[in-house]
Design a protein around this motif. Sequence first.
Motif, PDB file in Angstrom:
ATOM      1  N   SER A   1     -64.581  47.986 -86.295  1.00 58.29           N
ATOM      2  CA  SER A   1     -63.904  49.051 -87.054  1.00 58.29           C
ATOM      3  C   SER A   1     -63.624  50.288 -86.208  1.00 58.29           C
ATOM      4  O   SER A   1     -62.739  51.091 -86.537  1.00 58.29           O
ATOM      5  CB  SER A   1     -64.777  49.493 -88.239  1.00 58.29           C
ATOM      6  N   PHE A   2     -64.408  50.440 -85.152  1.00 59.86           N
ATOM      7  CA  PHE A   2     -64.406  51.678 -84.385  1.00 59.86           C
ATOM      8  C   PHE A   2     -63.002  52.142 -83.958  1.00 59.86           C
ATOM      9  O   PHE A   2     -62.611  53.287 -84.181  1.00 59.86           O
ATOM     10  CB  PHE A   2     -65.326  51.483 -83.173  1.00 59.86           C
ATOM     11  N   ILE A   3     -62.238  51.211 -83.348  1.00 63.83           N
ATOM     12  CA  ILE A   3     -60.913  51.608 -82.840  1.00 63.83           C
ATOM     13  C   ILE A   3     -59.980  51.951 -83.996  1.00 63.83           C
ATOM     14  O   ILE A   3     -59.213  52.914 -83.930  1.00 63.83           O
ATOM     15  CB  ILE A   3     -60.336  50.505 -81.940  1.00 63.83           C
TER      16      ILE A   3
ATOM     17  N   LEU B   1     -69.787  46.385 -75.670  1.00 63.25           N
ATOM     18  CA  LEU B   1     -69.824  46.800 -77.075  1.00 63.25           C
ATOM     19  C   LEU B   1     -70.692  48.055 -77.169  1.00 63.25           C
ATOM     20  O   LEU B   1     -71.454  48.370 -76.253  1.00 63.25           O
ATOM     21  CB  LEU B   1     -70.429  45.694 -77.940  1.00 63.25           C
ATOM     22  N   ILE B   2     -70.576  48.744 -78.304  1.00 53.34           N
ATOM     23  CA  ILE B   2     -71.433  49.924 -78.498  1.00 53.34           C
ATOM     24  C   ILE B   2     -72.759  49.425 -79.085  1.00 53.34           C
ATOM     25  O   ILE B   2     -72.774  48.904 -80.208  1.00 53.34           O
ATOM     26  CB  ILE B   2     -70.757  50.949 -79.439  1.00 53.34           C
ATOM     27  N   PRO B   3     -73.828  49.516 -78.303  1.00 52.37           N
ATOM     28  CA  PRO B   3     -75.075  48.848 -78.713  1.00 52.37           C
ATOM     29  C   PRO B   3     -75.687  49.370 -80.010  1.00 52.37           C
ATOM     30  O   PRO B   3     -76.429  48.648 -80.671  1.00 52.37           O
ATOM     31  CB  PRO B   3     -76.033  49.094 -77.543  1.00 52.37           C
ATOM     32  N   VAL B   4     -75.359  50.617 -80.386  1.00 45.98           N
ATOM     33  CA  VAL B   4     -75.990  51.171 -81.605  1.00 45.98           C
ATOM     34  C   VAL B   4     -75.203  50.845 -82.872  1.00 45.98           C
ATOM     35  O   VAL B   4     -75.610  51.206 -83.966  1.00 45.98           O
ATOM     36  CB  VAL B   4     -76.187  52.706 -81.498  1.00 45.98           C
ATOM     37  N   LEU B   5     -74.060  50.169 -82.697  1.00 47.99           N
ATOM     38  CA  LEU B   5     -73.259  49.820 -83.873  1.00 47.99           C
ATOM     39  C   LEU B   5     -73.356  48.321 -84.154  1.00 47.99           C
ATOM     40  O   LEU B   5     -73.539  47.522 -83.241  1.00 47.99           O
ATOM     41  CB  LEU B   5     -71.792  50.208 -83.651  1.00 47.99           C
TER      42      LEU B   5
ATOM     43  N   MET C   1     -68.075  58.693 -87.995  1.00 44.67           N
ATOM     44  CA  MET C   1     -68.538  57.640 -87.091  1.00 44.67           C
ATOM     45  C   MET C   1     -69.188  58.247 -85.844  1.00 44.67           C
ATOM     46  O   MET C   1     -70.197  57.745 -85.353  1.00 44.67           O
ATOM     47  CB  MET C   1     -67.341  56.757 -86.696  1.00 44.67           C
TER      48      MET C   1
ATOM     49  N   ARG D   1     -77.621  57.639 -83.708  1.00 51.30           N
ATOM     50  CA  ARG D   1     -78.276  56.385 -83.303  1.00 51.30           C
ATOM     51  C   ARG D   1     -78.534  56.365 -81.800  1.00 51.30           C
ATOM     52  O   ARG D   1     -79.508  55.771 -81.344  1.00 51.30           O
ATOM     53  CB  ARG D   1     -77.412  55.200 -83.709  1.00 51.30           C
ATOM     54  N   ASN D   2     -77.631  57.001 -81.032  1.00 51.01           N
ATOM     55  CA  ASN D   2     -77.821  57.020 -79.575  1.00 51.01           C
ATOM     56  C   ASN D   2     -79.123  57.698 -79.167  1.00 51.01           C
ATOM     57  O   ASN D   2     -79.742  57.332 -78.182  1.00 51.01           O
ATOM     58  CB  ASN D   2     -76.648  57.737 -78.896  1.00 51.01           C
TER      59      ASN D   2
ATOM     60  N   PHE E   1     -58.421  45.854 -75.191  1.00 52.84           N
ATOM     61  CA  PHE E   1     -59.138  45.546 -73.947  1.00 52.84           C
ATOM     62  C   PHE E   1     -60.306  44.609 -74.234  1.00 52.84           C
ATOM     63  O   PHE E   1     -61.043  44.799 -75.207  1.00 52.84           O
ATOM     64  CB  PHE E   1     -59.722  46.829 -73.330  1.00 52.84           C
TER      65      PHE E   1
ATOM     66  N   GLU F   1     -69.085  47.382 -87.372  1.00 58.95           N
ATOM     67  CA  GLU F   1     -68.827  48.777 -86.972  1.00 58.95           C
ATOM     68  C   GLU F   1     -68.118  48.826 -85.628  1.00 58.95           C
ATOM     69  O   GLU F   1     -67.234  49.661 -85.402  1.00 58.95           O
ATOM     70  CB  GLU F   1     -70.144  49.563 -86.903  1.00 58.95           C
TER      71      GLU F   1
ATOM     72  N   VAL G   1     -60.706  52.338 -74.203  1.00 56.10           N
ATOM     73  CA  VAL G   1     -60.114  51.772 -75.419  1.00 56.10           C
ATOM     74  C   VAL G   1     -59.392  52.823 -76.269  1.00 56.10           C
ATOM     75  O   VAL G   1     -58.823  52.496 -77.306  1.00 56.10           O
ATOM     76  CB  VAL G   1     -61.153  51.024 -76.291  1.00 56.10           C
ATOM     77  N   GLY G   2     -59.457  54.077 -75.847  1.00 56.93           N
ATOM     78  CA  GLY G   2     -58.637  55.070 -76.535  1.00 56.93           C
ATOM     79  C   GLY G   2     -59.382  56.230 -77.175  1.00 56.93           C
ATOM     80  O   GLY G   2     -58.792  57.006 -77.922  1.00 56.93           O
ATOM     81  N   MET G   3     -60.669  56.342 -76.894  1.00 58.56           N
ATOM     82  CA  MET G   3     -61.393  57.501 -77.426  1.00 58.56           C
ATOM     83  C   MET G   3     -61.083  58.680 -76.496  1.00 58.56           C
ATOM     84  O   MET G   3     -61.247  58.557 -75.276  1.00 58.56           O
ATOM     85  CB  MET G   3     -62.892  57.211 -77.431  1.00 58.56           C
TER      86      MET G   3
ATOM     87  N   LEU H   1     -60.861  53.198 -86.737  1.00 53.67           N
ATOM     88  CA  LEU H   1     -61.258  54.540 -87.221  1.00 53.67           C
ATOM     89  C   LEU H   1     -60.622  55.620 -86.358  1.00 53.67           C
ATOM     90  O   LEU H   1     -60.152  56.643 -86.864  1.00 53.67           O
ATOM     91  CB  LEU H   1     -62.785  54.687 -87.181  1.00 53.67           C
ATOM     92  N   LEU H   2     -60.627  55.373 -85.033  1.00 52.59           N
ATOM     93  CA  LEU H   2     -59.973  56.338 -84.131  1.00 52.59           C
ATOM     94  C   LEU H   2     -58.478  56.427 -84.442  1.00 52.59           C
ATOM     95  O   LEU H   2     -57.868  57.482 -84.293  1.00 52.59           O
ATOM     96  CB  LEU H   2     -60.184  55.939 -82.668  1.00 52.59           C
TER      97      LEU H   2
ATOM     98  N   ARG I   1     -76.499  43.689 -84.686  1.00 55.48           N
ATOM     99  CA  ARG I   1     -76.207  44.566 -83.549  1.00 55.48           C
ATOM    100  C   ARG I   1     -76.004  43.699 -82.306  1.00 55.48           C
ATOM    101  O   ARG I   1     -76.487  42.556 -82.270  1.00 55.48           O
ATOM    102  CB  ARG I   1     -77.371  45.531 -83.333  1.00 55.48           C
TER     103      ARG I   1
ATOM    104  N   ARG J   1     -62.640  43.142 -81.690  1.00 56.67           N
ATOM    105  CA  ARG J   1     -62.370  44.588 -81.574  1.00 56.67           C
ATOM    106  C   ARG J   1     -60.999  44.833 -80.947  1.00 56.67           C
ATOM    107  O   ARG J   1     -60.239  45.692 -81.401  1.00 56.67           O
ATOM    108  CB  ARG J   1     -63.466  45.242 -80.720  1.00 56.67           C
TER     109      ARG J   1
ATOM    110  N   ARG K   1     -81.939  55.216 -79.021  1.00 54.70           N
ATOM    111  CA  ARG K   1     -81.820  54.029 -78.180  1.00 54.70           C
ATOM    112  C   ARG K   1     -83.014  53.901 -77.259  1.00 54.70           C
ATOM    113  O   ARG K   1     -83.541  52.826 -77.046  1.00 54.70           O
ATOM    114  CB  ARG K   1     -80.546  54.115 -77.349  1.00 54.70           C
TER     115      ARG K   1
ATOM    116  N   LEU L   1     -54.865  53.653 -77.148  1.00 52.38           N
ATOM    117  CA  LEU L   1     -55.450  53.467 -78.483  1.00 52.38           C
ATOM    118  C   LEU L   1     -54.481  52.739 -79.417  1.00 52.38           C
ATOM    119  O   LEU L   1     -54.873  51.847 -80.156  1.00 52.38           O
ATOM    120  CB  LEU L   1     -55.830  54.841 -79.061  1.00 52.38           C
TER     121      LEU L   1
ATOM    122  N   MET M   1     -65.888  52.663 -71.191  1.00 57.21           N
ATOM    123  CA  MET M   1     -65.236  51.746 -72.131  1.00 57.21           C
ATOM    124  C   MET M   1     -64.628  52.519 -73.303  1.00 57.21           C
ATOM    125  O   MET M   1     -63.496  52.265 -73.717  1.00 57.21           O
ATOM    126  CB  MET M   1     -66.280  50.742 -72.643  1.00 57.21           C
ATOM    127  N   LEU M   2     -65.397  53.500 -73.814  1.00 64.35           N
ATOM    128  CA  LEU M   2     -64.914  54.279 -74.962  1.00 64.35           C
ATOM    129  C   LEU M   2     -63.606  54.993 -74.621  1.00 64.35           C
ATOM    130  O   LEU M   2     -62.668  55.025 -75.424  1.00 64.35           O
ATOM    131  CB  LEU M   2     -65.969  55.300 -75.403  1.00 64.35           C
TER     132      LEU M   2
ATOM    133  N   GLU N   1     -70.516  52.308 -70.677  1.00 61.45           N
ATOM    134  CA  GLU N   1     -70.190  52.388 -72.106  1.00 61.45           C
ATOM    135  C   GLU N   1     -69.222  53.543 -72.390  1.00 61.45           C
ATOM    136  O   GLU N   1     -68.260  53.397 -73.155  1.00 61.45           O
ATOM    137  CB  GLU N   1     -71.486  52.581 -72.883  1.00 61.45           C
TER     138      GLU N   1
END
Lengths: 406, 229
Positions: B107-109, B96-100, A2, A9-10, B89, B104, A302-304, B111-112, B140, B156, A13, B84, A298-299, A295
Amino acid sequence: MMLIKIAWRNIWRNTSRSLTILIAIMIGLAAALMASAFSMGFVQQRFNNVIERFVSHIQIHNPEFVHDGEVYQYLDKPQKLLQSLSQIPEIKYFTERTKINGMIASAKVSAGVQITGIKPEAEQRLTDLKGWLTKGTYFEDVKRNPVYIGQELANKLKVDVGSRVVINFQDLDGDITAASFKVVGIFKTIELAFDEGTVFVRRSDLNSLLGDEALTHEIALILNDFNQTTTVKNQLQQQFPAYEVRSWENLSEELLMMQEMTTQSLIFLVFIILLGLGFGILNTMLMSVFERTRELGMLIAVGMSKMHVFRMIMLETLFLSFTGAITGMLSGFLLISWLGTKGINLAGLAGDSLAIYGYGNMIYPDLEPQFYFQTAIMVLLIAVLSALYPAFKALKLVPAEAVRKE
Amino acid sequence: MAVIETIGLTKIYNETIVPVKALHEVDLSFDQGEFTSIVGPSGSGKTTLLNMLGGLDKPSSGQILINRKDITTLKERQLTNFRLQHIGFVFQSYNLIPVLTAIENVSFIMLLQKHSRKKIDQRAREILEQVGLGDRLNARPSQLSGGQQQRVAVARALASRPDFVLADEPTANLDTQSAFNLLDIMEKLNREENITLIFSTHDQRVIERARRVITLVDGAVAGDEKRQQ
């Protein structure tokens, strides 16, 4: 997986920004490779000229002849050596030469020259002497004392094909000998000094004038594989320690130095260009990180993990760099391959002036595969360095603040 | 049983220069399945409290117990992993992640969290169906309206079935209809999945739906009203 998808993809953009830096990398790299290939082609042309014109891959002399070049410093009893040479499979061809210094005179002018006695048929297999012929013949249909001279010397002596010249030199007894020769052919290489200072006669004619039919000052040989030069040279030197065996590297040290210096300076040139591009990449990625503060915050929120964010920025930078690098190297390769076959004619720019320095007008750009490999390594290095700063910037984000950033 | 408990929670910004007290001795507890709004004027400490509960900021003093575990003692990496695994949140600006695509993003969290592909896909589709976006799985964010984007954000947050969801002014950027839709969905999920929801909001529409309203004034709890609905 992922992460790779997001990173890739980034990049797209902001298509125009990414394309700008990609095109910059592509053009920069292609131009750097092309410039390098041109320089290498220039050096290679000089190298080929020197080897083809007369040096060959390996030469064998009397050690004293190497320093003094006197007529009596010939190869002593070379029969065993000649027999060995014909049995070494790595050797393609070899020939014996007689080399002395003397004077050549026409009815009006005289000049100092190096007189080289060759076996015309054998010589053809080693060097491109016949290929330089511009007028007359290459030792054909003349029974007595033919001489093959350069265009510059012909101009100086004011002679032409069919003219008679007198060549004076010292024989083995130390007496001055003179003989009349007939100009049978005129050659023109790309080096004016060579054309003016060297004449070729039949070895048999010269040796009979010198008083020893078997006289040999030099044995020149070429190999089936150029890369075997050092091995064969060492083998011969070990087998025949009384003689001095030298490879083209020893014979043309300036050529070797020029080749090495060119390679080094070209790698440096490419590195400088890539360094400049690296700052472009860094700027693009920094902008990208700053624009995405919310962004990225946010990542992390949320736990990244920050390490994942770091890797994502690194991946984006590497993708951007490698996309540019691959297209740049491919464009460079195609351009070099095309021009390498077609050649670049500098006649319009330089006229005959390159010949003064021993260079021809046609340059065939050429680059060794390892240069592409070294460039790829440098791209990797620069890309990683460019990626580090933006990635560290991303690491320092405080998620609580970043998610609210407008 | 309390899912979250704060004991003497205090946050002072710029402690060494000009101290600003954002939270003062806040003692609160939130039970499983609660739907709580935290209200109060700007600067009252709502966002600071939410940041503390979400482990995005550290208190100057006090404790935050989540399932009886004090998260103020966790190191940054542990805290990230804790968020996580346990917290969902929802942000005011969707984030949101604009490229997904929608699916997706959802699903992202998961997946993490390293769930299996099959499970992730199944759950993402299910939750997007629940928020009414079953037909926009591959859209998207730029192809979705604000309300739809916020529904993806809710999906999400809820997809991984967290212990509780923190929503910071989630309806602030939505029109009335979209806000009502979103609240309906969140209320439904709160009931069906028994997920604890904590909103910070100024929005009367949210406040009216909440079963508990906590009012903050100058960083302290000025009111704590529980309603029967």
